[in-house]
Design an enzyme around this catalytic site. Structure first.
Site, PDB file in Angstrom:
ATOM      1  N   LYS A   1       0.846  -1.199   0.000  1.00 16.07           N
ATOM      2  CA  LYS A   1       0.000   0.000   0.000  1.00 16.07           C
ATOM      3  C   LYS A   1       0.883   1.250   0.000  1.00 16.07           C
ATOM      4  CE  LYS A   1      -3.324   2.518   2.952  1.00 16.07           C
ATOM      5  NZ  LYS A   1      -4.243   2.441   4.101  1.00 16.07           N
TER       6      LYS A   1
ATOM      7  N   ASP B   1      -2.855  10.023   3.769  1.00 18.92           N
ATOM      8  CA  ASP B   1      -4.247   9.586   3.890  1.00 18.92           C
ATOM      9  C   ASP B   1      -5.009  10.547   4.785  1.00 18.92           C
ATOM     10  OD1 ASP B   1      -6.658   8.303   4.051  1.00 18.92           O
ATOM     11  OD2 ASP B   1      -5.932   6.630   5.292  1.00 18.92           O
TER      12      ASP B   1
ATOM     13  N   LYS C   1     -10.620  12.502   8.063  1.00 16.83           N
ATOM     14  CA  LYS C   1     -10.214  12.097   9.411  1.00 16.83           C
ATOM     15  C   LYS C   1     -10.204  13.307  10.336  1.00 16.83           C
ATOM     16  CE  LYS C   1      -6.982   8.405   8.034  1.00 16.83           C
ATOM     17  NZ  LYS C   1      -7.585   7.267   8.732  1.00 16.83           N
TER      18      LYS C   1
ATOM     19  N   ASP D   1       1.413   6.247   5.569  1.00 15.50           N
ATOM     20  CA  ASP D   1       0.483   5.263   5.018  1.00 15.50           C
ATOM     21  C   ASP D   1       1.021   4.570   3.759  1.00 15.50           C
ATOM     22  OD1 ASP D   1      -1.885   3.988   5.621  1.00 15.50           O
ATOM     23  OD2 ASP D   1      -3.150   5.345   4.463  1.00 15.50           O
TER      24      ASP D   1
ATOM     25  N   ASP E   1     -12.328   6.811   3.359  1.00 15.34           N
ATOM     26  CA  ASP E   1     -11.158   6.551   4.200  1.00 15.34           C
ATOM     27  C   ASP E   1     -10.747   5.076   4.172  1.00 15.34           C
ATOM     28  OD1 ASP E   1      -9.086   7.130   5.879  1.00 15.34           O
ATOM     29  OD2 ASP E   1     -10.310   7.369   7.693  1.00 15.34           O
TER      30      ASP E   1
ATOM     31  N   GLU F   1      -9.492   3.515   1.818  1.00 16.82           N
ATOM     32  CA  GLU F   1      -8.907   3.656   0.486  1.00 16.82           C
ATOM     33  C   GLU F   1      -7.838   2.612   0.198  1.00 16.82           C
ATOM     34  OE1 GLU F   1      -7.792   5.119   3.076  1.00 16.82           O
ATOM     35  OE2 GLU F   1      -5.621   4.862   2.851  1.00 16.82           O
TER      36      GLU F   1
ATOM     37  N   ARG G   1      -7.721  -0.620   0.778  1.00 15.78           N
ATOM     38  CA  ARG G   1      -8.238  -1.840   0.156  1.00 15.78           C
ATOM     39  C   ARG G   1      -8.647  -1.596  -1.297  1.00 15.78           C
ATOM     40  NH1 ARG G   1     -12.821  -2.260   4.643  1.00 15.78           N
ATOM     41  NH2 ARG G   1     -11.131  -1.260   5.790  1.00 15.78           N
TER      42      ARG G   1
HETATM   43  N1  BES Z   1      -4.485   4.201   6.851  1.00 11.69           N
HETATM   44  C1  BES Z   1      -5.657   3.917   7.597  1.00 11.69           C
HETATM   45  C2  BES Z   1      -5.419   2.874   8.682  1.00 11.69           C
HETATM   46  C3  BES Z   1      -4.602   3.304   9.857  1.00 11.69           C
HETATM   47  C4  BES Z   1      -5.204   3.808  10.984  1.00 11.69           C
HETATM   48  C5  BES Z   1      -3.234   3.132   9.865  1.00 11.69           C
HETATM   49  C6  BES Z   1      -4.443   4.167  12.074  1.00 11.69           C
HETATM   50  C7  BES Z   1      -2.471   3.491  10.949  1.00 11.69           C
HETATM   51  C8  BES Z   1      -3.074   4.003  12.057  1.00 11.69           C
HETATM   52  C9  BES Z   1      -6.740   3.370   6.667  1.00 11.69           C
HETATM   53  O1  BES Z   1      -6.730   3.877   5.388  1.00 11.69           O
HETATM   54  C10 BES Z   1      -8.056   3.744   7.259  1.00 11.69           C
HETATM   55  O2  BES Z   1      -8.329   4.904   7.343  1.00 11.69           O
HETATM   56  N2  BES Z   1      -8.825   2.750   7.665  1.00 11.69           N
HETATM   57  C11 BES Z   1     -10.088   2.974   8.249  1.00 11.69           C
HETATM   58  C12 BES Z   1     -11.065   1.995   7.651  1.00 11.69           C
HETATM   59  C13 BES Z   1     -12.505   2.284   8.000  1.00 11.69           C
HETATM   60  C14 BES Z   1     -12.961   3.565   7.362  1.00 11.69           C
HETATM   61  C15 BES Z   1     -13.339   1.129   7.539  1.00 11.69           C
HETATM   62  C16 BES Z   1      -9.948   2.757   9.758  1.00 11.69           C
HETATM   63  O3  BES Z   1      -9.210   1.860  10.157  1.00 11.69           O
HETATM   64  O4  BES Z   1     -10.557   3.513  10.503  1.00 11.69           O
HETATM   65 ZN    ZN Z   2      -4.939   4.518   4.689  1.00  9.91          ZN
HETATM   66 MN    MN Z   3      -7.841   5.654   5.210  1.00 15.85          MN
END
Ligand code: BES
Ligand code: ZN
Ligand code: MN
Length: 495
Positions: free
Chosen positions: A265, A270, A277, A288, A347, A349, A351
């Protein structure tokens, strides 16, 4: 830092520092410590009596100018309980040793290789730990910046049977350690200094240096191929997305040489996109792209180690920002695989870009696929900052990764992948939606991606909790950790 092997007794080496690892409960009455105590005229036994050091992991004591030794300092480093000693700890104590007395232009450190350490795999770990220990995340400080480093790290023992094997092990470890620091440099870069274009440039430059093939797909090429999931995530940013493709082929490869694909990734920032966020700690989302950097690093190690399998690296690199041309919640996109996705949350993104990255790896002939990504906060909730999450469609591949991670000294924990979890991804309008609700968030993210690998054996490593250290350790600075590189290197090696 040069990595060297020297077949000498500890009282014969001349230099700045001699490091002697000490197990818990050892005394100066017998064994190695007795000899060392003799070398400093009983000073060490006073130190032990005062319980300044008892051998607990990472404890340290320094003695200056031991009389009968030819070094400036003797450093005793705790190695923990003898029965708990393993490859992870080997790497760590070397790191602790290197960080302890380090200063700008420090000359030579002699690391005493105890007779118990008589396996060359440890040599690799010592070198990895020593190199990784010196990374400093201060890239943009303009004042008081003095890079600390040793000129030489010298593995020393009188009993070494095959110094040339130990030297090989050190060299292998040095490659991983230095590449790990390159990965950490990338992860540490702020998003204004590392856009998808600049990440692709870094990949090209390093690929050229180490003899990898590198191809970067531009936005228009991705549009022609229908990689709309990557494009959708990237469309909110003025920095165009890139798809980085790296290839390592062993010199004597044939048609039957296995092809392992690594997909990382590469979200250079992000923000969450329109599903933005909160401001608190959003800055951390410059990291990220850690999975992508790790994949680039793994290919660099494969090239330098002259691996015997083909390795394919695929890194979709994008910036996830909100804007007037950003994708919206509710949008439906047709991915490269043909499957349609309803974007519930912009968010989620990672996947999306991996869906296209995985499907593309499959099209390029991958026979096994491993992806690595800072994918979900849910994984951090589940496993904290000690274990990466590991999921997969093929238990044999998962088991190989678990074995590699143990060899690497990086911890991973497998999460279940029952098919019923897929229900959480049902959409009314498209084949899938990109979020599965709060429950089992790390797993539903993996179930989403599983839809894009077909029946190619696939595993997924979620490094969201482990790619960044909130606190420094005696053996490692705080900041980017490079987690996963060592596991991927071992996986490639043993494949
Ligand atoms: N990059 C984030 C995941 C992340 C969160 C990495 C905290 C490191 C620390 C990812 O893109 C994300 O935002 N995931 C969301 C998914 C949700 C919207 C289903 C998450 O984990 O909140
Ligand atoms: Zn992310
Ligand atoms: Mn995200």
């Amino acid at each position: 830092m040069k990595l060297e092997v020297l077949k000498k007794q500890f009282d014969q080496v001349e230099g700045d520092a001699l490091v002697v690892p000490m197990f818990e409960g050892e005394s100066c009455e017998q064994g190695l410590l007795r000899e060392v105590d003799g070398g400093c005229e009983g000073l060490l036994s006073h130190v032990l009596e005062a319980e300044d050091v008892r051998g607990k992991l990472h404890e340290r004591a320094v003695l200056f100018r031991p009389r009968k030794l030819k070094v400036q300092r003797l450093l005793v480093v705790g190695a923990g309980k003898r029965k708990d000693f393993n490859l992870e700890r080997a790497s760590q104590i070397a790191g602790t040793a290197v960080r302890s007395l380090c200063k700008p232009r420090a000359a030579s450190l002699f690391f005493y290789c105890r007779p118990e350490f008589d396996q060359a795999a440890l040599g690799q770990k010592f070198a990895e730990g020593a190199c990784l220990a010196l990374f400093d995340p201060n890239a943009y400080k303009t004042e008081d910046k003095k890079d600390k480093s040793w000129e030489r790290f010298v593995l020393t023992a009188p009993h070494l049977m095959h110094p040339e094997l130990w030297q090989q092990a050190l060299d292998r470890g040095g490659i991983v350690g230095r590449t790990g620091n390159f990965v950490r440099t990338l992860v540490n870069e702020p998003a204004n200094r590392l856009t998808p274009t600049l990440l692709a440039d870094q990949a090209k430059e390093m690929a050229e240096r180490y003899g990898l093939r590198c191809e970067v797909l531009e936005e228009h090429q991705m549009r022609e191929k229908g990689m709309n999931a990557i494009l959708a995530v990237g469309q909110g940013s003025d920095n165009p997305p890139k798809l980085i493709v790296l290839r390592y082929d062993p010199p004597d490869a044939s048609d039957s040489t296995p092809v392992l694909a690594l997909v990382g990734k590469g979200v250079t920032f992000d923000s969450g996109g329109i599903s933005i966020k909160p401001a608190h700690r959003m800055d951390e989302m410059k990291t990220d792209m850690a999975g992508g950097a790790t994949v680039i690093g793994a290919l660099l190690v494969a090239a330098q180690w002259k691996a015997t399998i083909r390795v394919l690296g695929v890194v979709p690199a994008v910036e996830n920002l909100p804007s007037g041309h950003a994708q919206r919640p509710g949008d439906v996109i047709r991915s490269f695989s043909g499957k349609t996705i309803e974007v519930i949350n912009t968010d989620a993104e990672g996947r999306l870009i991996l869906a296209d990255g995985l499907a593309y790896a499959k099209e390029l002939g991958a026979q096994s696929i491993v992806d690595i990504a800072t994918l979900t906060g849910a994984c951090v909730v589940a496993l904290g900052r000690l274990n990466a999450g590991l999921m997969g469609s093929n238990q044999q591949l998962v088991d190989r990764i678990l074995a590699a991670s143990r060899q690497a000294g990086e911890r991973m924990w497998q999460l279940p992948m029952d098919d019923e979890y897929k229900k959480q991804l049902r959409s009314e309008i498209a084949d899938l939606k990109n979020t599965g609700g709060r429950d089992a968030g790390a797993i539903t993210a993996a179930k989403f991606m599983q839809e894009f690998v077909g029946n190619v054996p696939w595993a997924h490593i979620d490094i969201a909790g482990v790619d960044w250290a909130e606190e420094s350790e005696p053996y490692l600075s705080k900041g980017p950790t490079g987690y996963g590189l060592r596991t991927l290197a071992e996986l490639i090696q043993g494949f």
